[in-house]
Motif scaffolding. Structure first.
Motif, PDB file in Angstrom:
ATOM      1  N   MET A   1      31.950  -5.688 -18.050  1.00 58.57           N
ATOM      2  CA  MET A   1      32.384  -4.344 -18.403  1.00 58.57           C
ATOM      3  C   MET A   1      32.452  -3.452 -17.151  1.00 58.57           C
ATOM      4  SD  MET A   1      32.961  -2.130 -20.994  1.00 58.57           S
ATOM      5  CE  MET A   1      32.665  -0.450 -21.419  1.00 58.57           C
ATOM      6  N   ALA A   2      31.519  -3.643 -16.248  1.00 58.63           N
ATOM      7  CA  ALA A   2      31.472  -2.812 -15.037  1.00 58.63           C
ATOM      8  C   ALA A   2      32.741  -2.989 -14.210  1.00 58.63           C
ATOM      9  CB  ALA A   2      30.239  -3.150 -14.210  1.00 58.63           C
ATOM     10  N   SER A   3      33.224  -4.223 -14.136  1.00 63.93           N
ATOM     11  CA  SER A   3      34.447  -4.444 -13.355  1.00 63.93           C
ATOM     12  C   SER A   3      35.652  -3.789 -14.022  1.00 63.93           C
ATOM     13  CB  SER A   3      34.695  -5.936 -13.155  1.00 63.93           C
ATOM     14  OG  SER A   3      34.945  -6.561 -14.391  1.00 63.93           O
ATOM     15  N   LEU A   4      35.672  -3.754 -15.354  1.00 65.50           N
ATOM     16  CA  LEU A   4      36.767  -3.077 -16.068  1.00 65.50           C
ATOM     17  C   LEU A   4      36.734  -1.570 -15.807  1.00 65.50           C
ATOM     18  CD1 LEU A   4      36.791  -4.939 -19.514  1.00 65.50           C
ATOM     19  CD2 LEU A   4      38.509  -5.056 -17.703  1.00 65.50           C
ATOM     20  N   ILE A   5      35.543  -1.002 -15.808  1.00 65.86           N
ATOM     21  CA  ILE A   5      35.400   0.436 -15.544  1.00 65.86           C
ATOM     22  C   ILE A   5      35.838   0.734 -14.112  1.00 65.86           C
ATOM     23  CG2 ILE A   5      33.770   2.366 -15.359  1.00 65.86           C
ATOM     24  CD1 ILE A   5      34.398   1.426 -18.253  1.00 65.86           C
ATOM     25  N   GLU A   6      35.435  -0.098 -13.173  1.00 65.34           N
ATOM     26  CA  GLU A   6      35.825   0.077 -11.778  1.00 65.34           C
ATOM     27  C   GLU A   6      37.354  -0.017 -11.634  1.00 65.34           C
ATOM     28  OE1 GLU A   6      35.154   1.319  -8.190  1.00 65.34           O
ATOM     29  OE2 GLU A   6      33.481   0.947  -9.555  1.00 65.34           O
ATOM     30  N   GLU A   7      37.940  -0.971 -12.323  1.00 67.76           N
ATOM     31  CA  GLU A   7      39.392  -1.140 -12.280  1.00 67.76           C
ATOM     32  C   GLU A   7      40.095   0.066 -12.912  1.00 67.76           C
ATOM     33  OE1 GLU A   7      42.707  -4.614 -13.288  1.00 67.76           O
ATOM     34  OE2 GLU A   7      40.653  -4.844 -14.029  1.00 67.76           O
ATOM     35  N   LEU A   8      39.544   0.592 -13.985  1.00 64.03           N
ATOM     36  CA  LEU A   8      40.100   1.785 -14.632  1.00 64.03           C
ATOM     37  C   LEU A   8      40.037   2.980 -13.693  1.00 64.03           C
ATOM     38  CD1 LEU A   8      41.276   3.173 -17.137  1.00 64.03           C
ATOM     39  CD2 LEU A   8      38.918   3.513 -17.940  1.00 64.03           C
ATOM     40  N   LYS A  60      51.028   1.011 -17.511  1.00 60.31           N
ATOM     41  CA  LYS A  60      50.927  -0.267 -18.213  1.00 60.31           C
ATOM     42  C   LYS A  60      49.612  -0.962 -17.864  1.00 60.31           C
ATOM     43  CE  LYS A  60      53.362  -4.553 -19.037  1.00 60.31           C
ATOM     44  NZ  LYS A  60      54.271  -4.745 -20.099  1.00 60.31           N
ATOM     45  N   LYS A  61      49.260  -0.916 -16.589  1.00 66.43           N
ATOM     46  CA  LYS A  61      47.997  -1.511 -16.144  1.00 66.43           C
ATOM     47  C   LYS A  61      46.811  -0.812 -16.812  1.00 66.43           C
ATOM     48  CE  LYS A  61      45.408  -2.599 -11.937  1.00 66.43           C
ATOM     49  NZ  LYS A  61      45.400  -2.485 -10.470  1.00 66.43           N
ATOM     50  N   ARG A  62      46.859   0.520 -16.874  1.00 68.62           N
ATOM     51  CA  ARG A  62      45.788   1.290 -17.510  1.00 68.62           C
ATOM     52  C   ARG A  62      45.658   0.918 -18.981  1.00 68.62           C
ATOM     53  NH1 ARG A  62      46.656   5.543 -20.294  1.00 68.62           N
ATOM     54  NH2 ARG A  62      48.523   6.150 -19.163  1.00 68.62           N
ATOM     55  N   GLU A  63      46.786   0.785 -19.659  1.00 65.74           N
ATOM     56  CA  GLU A  63      46.760   0.402 -21.069  1.00 65.74           C
ATOM     57  C   GLU A  63      46.142  -0.979 -21.265  1.00 65.74           C
ATOM     58  OE1 GLU A  63      50.788   0.769 -22.449  1.00 65.74           O
ATOM     59  OE2 GLU A  63      50.745   2.954 -22.357  1.00 65.74           O
ATOM     60  N   GLU A  64      46.442  -1.902 -20.348  1.00 65.91           N
ATOM     61  CA  GLU A  64      45.850  -3.243 -20.431  1.00 65.91           C
ATOM     62  C   GLU A  64      44.339  -3.187 -20.218  1.00 65.91           C
ATOM     63  OE1 GLU A  64      47.964  -5.545 -17.513  1.00 65.91           O
ATOM     64  OE2 GLU A  64      49.818  -5.562 -18.702  1.00 65.91           O
ATOM     65  N   ILE A  65      43.900  -2.365 -19.269  1.00 68.69           N
ATOM     66  CA  ILE A  65      42.466  -2.225 -19.010  1.00 68.69           C
ATOM     67  C   ILE A  65      41.771  -1.639 -20.237  1.00 68.69           C
ATOM     68  CG2 ILE A  65      40.736  -1.053 -17.598  1.00 68.69           C
ATOM     69  CD1 ILE A  65      42.842  -1.143 -15.294  1.00 68.69           C
ATOM     70  N   ILE A  66      42.366  -0.608 -20.823  1.00 70.69           N
ATOM     71  CA  ILE A  66      41.791   0.006 -22.025  1.00 70.69           C
ATOM     72  C   ILE A  66      41.735  -1.018 -23.154  1.00 70.69           C
ATOM     73  CG2 ILE A  66      42.173   1.759 -23.822  1.00 70.69           C
ATOM     74  CD1 ILE A  66      41.095   3.015 -21.320  1.00 70.69           C
ATOM     75  N   ALA A  67      42.770  -1.834 -23.282  1.00 67.84           N
ATOM     76  CA  ALA A  67      42.776  -2.879 -24.313  1.00 67.84           C
ATOM     77  C   ALA A  67      41.633  -3.861 -24.079  1.00 67.84           C
ATOM     78  CB  ALA A  67      44.117  -3.601 -24.325  1.00 67.84           C
ATOM     79  N   ASN A  68      41.415  -4.242 -22.825  1.00 68.11           N
ATOM     80  CA  ASN A  68      40.319  -5.157 -22.502  1.00 68.11           C
ATOM     81  C   ASN A  68      38.956  -4.517 -22.769  1.00 68.11           C
ATOM     82  OD1 ASN A  68      42.076  -7.199 -21.733  1.00 68.11           O
ATOM     83  ND2 ASN A  68      42.065  -6.594 -19.583  1.00 68.11           N
ATOM     84  N   ILE A  69      38.831  -3.245 -22.459  1.00 74.52           N
ATOM     85  CA  ILE A  69      37.582  -2.538 -22.754  1.00 74.52           C
ATOM     86  C   ILE A  69      37.374  -2.498 -24.264  1.00 74.52           C
ATOM     87  CG2 ILE A  69      36.459  -0.262 -22.692  1.00 74.52           C
ATOM     88  CD1 ILE A  69      37.717   0.126 -19.897  1.00 74.52           C
TER      89      ILE A  69
END
Length: 170
Positions: A1-8, A60-69
């Protein structure tokens, strides 16, 4: 989860940088519109288009990250907002603060850009109104009886056309 937040956070920072680069362009666009410089307007619009394409990729990248979160948190990604993610990070105050700060900066930059774009929209609408007024004026002067010059202009007994100065459709 931390890597997803960092990527966001990184993605939102990149979006903010692009929008920040668009602000001076929108400012410049105002003076270009006011000066009626169509060539410069085309050039600046082409510049903006490059930025818009970059933002679309990041969106689009942000939407993918949110979907993964959403998957990680067992939440519906379609209803999950960045504000929700910020609230869910209460146990991680450092990440929560960074995400909240980046999100606030992005919102402020977008708000500023929207102000300039609304101003530019208003300028364009005013220009179009002036053009329409001028076209109506030219059309009405062409139809006015004072412009019917012929060899026998003083002898013509024709009825005056019933056209007004302005277009009645307005």
């Amino acid at each position: 989860m931390a890597s997803l937040i960092e990527e966001l956070i990184t993605t939102l920072q990149q979006e903010n940088e692009i929008y920040s680069e668009m602000v001076p362009i929108a400012k410049e666009k105002s003076s270009i519109i006011a000066n009626n410089d169509l060539l410069a307007l085309q050039e600046i619009t082409d510049k903006e288009q490059v930025f818009v394409e970059q933002v679309m990729v990041l969106d689009k990248k942000r939407e993918e990250i949110i979907a993964n979160i959403g998957v990680v948190l067992c939440k519906d990604a379609r209803t999950l907002k960045i504000q929700d993610v910020i609230k869910l990070l209460e146990a991680q105050p450092e990440e929560q603060e960074r995400l909240a700060s980046v999100h606030a900066n992005l919102k402020n930059t977008i708000s500023l850009l929207m102000e300039f774009n609304n101003h530019n929209k208003s300028l364009i609408e005013q220009s179009l109104e002036i053009i329409e007024f001028n076209m109506n004026f030219v059309q009405s002067t062409r139809m006015s009886p004072g412009n019917n010059y012929t060899k026998t202009a003083g002898q013509v007994n024709s009825a005056l056309p019933e056209t007004g100065m302005f277009d009645a459709k307005q």
